[in-house]
Scaffold this active site. Structure first.
Site, PDB file in Angstrom:
ATOM      1  N   GLU A 232      52.241  35.188  42.933  1.00  0.00           N
ATOM      2  CA  GLU A 232      50.974  35.402  41.907  1.00  0.00           C
ATOM      3  C   GLU A 232      49.509  34.109  42.262  1.00  0.00           C
ATOM      4  OE1 GLU A 232      50.244  38.506  42.158  1.00  0.00           O
ATOM      5  OE2 GLU A 232      53.130  38.975  41.534  1.00  0.00           O
ATOM      6  N   CYS A 266      41.531  35.275  39.282  1.00  0.00           N
ATOM      7  CA  CYS A 266      42.212  35.727  40.634  1.00  0.00           C
ATOM      8  C   CYS A 266      41.473  36.745  41.422  1.00  0.00           C
ATOM      9  CB  CYS A 266      43.668  35.715  40.591  1.00  0.00           C
ATOM     10  SG  CYS A 266      44.069  37.176  40.066  1.00  0.00           S
TER      11      CYS A 266
END
Ligand code: NAD
Length: 520
Positions: A232, A266
């Site tokens: 991720e 993110c």
């Protein structure tokens, strides 16, 4: 023993000095994890799921303590700690306690050609998984992985970021106080060198969340031992603002998308693509709203700020370099662009200009309260620009015409596309989260995420217990076998006449094959 210092990024105060987990203790930690996992895997799914509900009770009771640690060690506002970290964790526990027993039980595969046999999938745990996490959502991100790992029968070795070790230890405490067996979840304290050493202990899978550059190192190290990885990674997420968008709504979405958690997300909105016809009013309103956000050290008692501190010192160099380069190229700063005197806070920064699309501030991840704005002139242009990035984590579209937005969503190269929403689905339990391109691969959350924590075993058996027919492809070969397969091909033809013609031949050859079966 070497030490690691946890600090409050908003004040610089030392919170605690911690011992780094010695390298030499790692094999013992993994051995303990393997022993604990063997026993844990024997428990029923229902029993494992019920432990999640015990963790949920402890978590709710300890929410205030957790929020305090998040505010102090991460520098985020109290509301963000509660709404974006603690609450989704409670929901994750509820969701997986409910769905795991159903999702992970044996799944039938409907038969086609082999109707006299049955097939099903049987899931089994991976073993010991390694969870390596970043500092920006230090509770939610590792917690999701730990919950999924535990309910699916694995043990976890967890390394929190060296910037937020205290939150890591809080997660450990939660597990220890909730009846999670000793050794099943173990937290180790240290920086990237410890992370690299952990990979050498050969975990059964690595769940890594962090930057692209570290993700590549993790994957390379894992490749030496053929360890599967879930990555991720970062993003440079676009928000497309369509010409029919409501400006009040669009500017509020852009504001939260770009600046919540001080942009250290993110899936933060880092690029805004606004239709050229509404550029001016959009930018005016957006900059006005950004100027009204309250920034400072979050209080533990009241909602006194909207934007907290920059959590990691090293990241400030990235902002400095991107902003200096943009200034050098004549970019226009509509707000922010300045650190506070103590350099603990960067004012919400909106930057634009005619050459913006060629600049690092528009193309490289900032991971802070910085957003670059450009324009587009058509639907195709918006999609092309949104996709012109090495990243593909999330994109959002703000539009009144949601039908058109949905068509556009299907052309965007990203793991998630949100229409009239932004960023937040990383906190949803039931929807998958993950990226494409340099944003990584694998999915977390949802049923799809749970599947990442199990091996799948296909079990295939005759419906009845008999074994006197041998399979038509077994030895010794005969011309009837050949003819049977040849007829079978004809049955796959498009034309129903051809199919019908083939069936009697198939049946005849099949019977001949059985009648003339030779035994070796
Ligand atoms: P980072 O890559 O510097 O560190 C992440 C973790 O990896 C830390 O725990 C660190 O100690 C460890 N690490 C460092 N070197 C290692 C090595 N060689 N081997 C093993 N582990 C090592 O990232 P960060 O600064 O903590 O986090 C910010 C990045 O994370 C941003 O790029 C952000 O976009 C990304 N991120 C992605 C998601 C997502 O869901 N896609 C979520 C949050 C953050």
């Amino acid at each position: 023993m070497s030490k690691l210092i946890s600090r409050n990024p908003a004040t610089g105060a030392v919170l605690r000095e911690l011992d780094v987990t010695p390298r030499e203790s790692l094999s013992e930690i993994f051995a303990r994890a393997r022993d604990a996992q063997r026993l844990w895997a024997q428990k029923s799914l229902k029993d494992r799921a019920s432990v999640l509900l015990d963790i949920r009770e402890t978590l709710i009771s300890q929410a205030d303590e957790l929020i305090e640690t998040l505010v102090q060690e991460n520098g985020k506002p109290r509301l963000e700690a509660l709404a974006n970290e603690v609450t989704p964790c409670v929901d994750l526990l509820t969701y997986y306690a409910k769905i795991a027993p159903k999702s992970l039980r044996d799944q039938k595969i409907p038969g086609r050609l082999m109707r006299h046999r049955k097939s099903y999938l049987n899931y089994w745990p991976l073993g010991v998984v390694l969870v390596i996490s970043p500092w920006n959502y230090p509770l939610l991100l590792p917690f999701g992985d730990i919950v999924m790992a535990v309910v699916s029968g694995n043990a976890v070795v967890f390394k929190p970021s060296e910037i937020t070790p205290l939150i890591g230890l809080k997660i450990q405490e939660l597990c220890d106080r909730s009846g999670v067996p000793r050794g099943l979840v173990q937290t180790v304290i240290g920086d990237g060198t410890l992370g690299a050493a952990l990979i050498e202990e050969k975990p059964n899978k690595i769940f890594f969340t962090g930057s692209v550059s570290t993700g590549k190192k993790v994957m390379a190290a894992a490749a030496n031992h053929l360890i599967p990885v879930n990555l991720e990674l970062g993003g440079k997420d676009p928000m497309i603002i369509m010409p029919d968008a409501d400006l009040e709504f669009a500017t509020s979405a852009a504001l939260w998308g770009s600046f919540s958690n001080s942009g250290q997300v993110c899936a933060s909105t880092e690029r805004i693509l606004v239709h050229e016809s509404i550029r001016e009013p959009f930018l005016k309103k957006f900059a006005e709203k950004a100027a009204k956000l309250r920034q400072g050290a979050p209080s533990l008692l009241e909602e006194n700020v909207d934007l907290g501190a920059v959590t990691m010192d090293k990241q400030k160099d990235v902002y400095d370099s991107q902003m200096a380069h943009a200034r050098g190229k004549g970019a226009e700063f509509l707000s922010g662009g300045q650190f506070s005197e103590d350099r603990r806070f960067l004012a919400p920064t909106i930057v634009t200009g005619k050459d913006i699309e060629s600049l690092p501030i528009y193309n490289e991840e900032s991971f802070g309260p910085v957003v670059a704005v450009t324009t587009f002139n058509s639907v195709e242009d918006a999609i092309t620009k949104a996709n012109r990035s090495r990243y593909g984590l999330l994109a959002s579209i703000i539009a009144r015409n949601t039908g058109l937005a949905e068509k556009m969503a299907k052309q965007i190269e990203a793991g998630s596309v949100l229409i009239n929403e932004v960023t937040y689905t990383a906190g949803l339990s039931e929807t998958p989260w993950g990226g494409v391109k340099d944003s990584g691969f694998g999915r977390t959350h949802a049923e799809m995420g749970l599947q990442e924590f199990v091996n799948v075993r296909h079990i295939h058996r005759p419906r009845a217990g008999f074994t006197f027919f041998k399979a038509p492809w077994w030895f010794p070969y005969s011309s009837y076998q050949y003819a049977t397969f040849k007829c079978l091909l004809e049955v796959y033809r498009k034309s129903w006449i051809a199919k019908l013609r083939a069936i009697p031949h198939l049946a005849w050859n099949f019977v001949q094959m059985l009648k003339n079966e030779r035994r070796l």
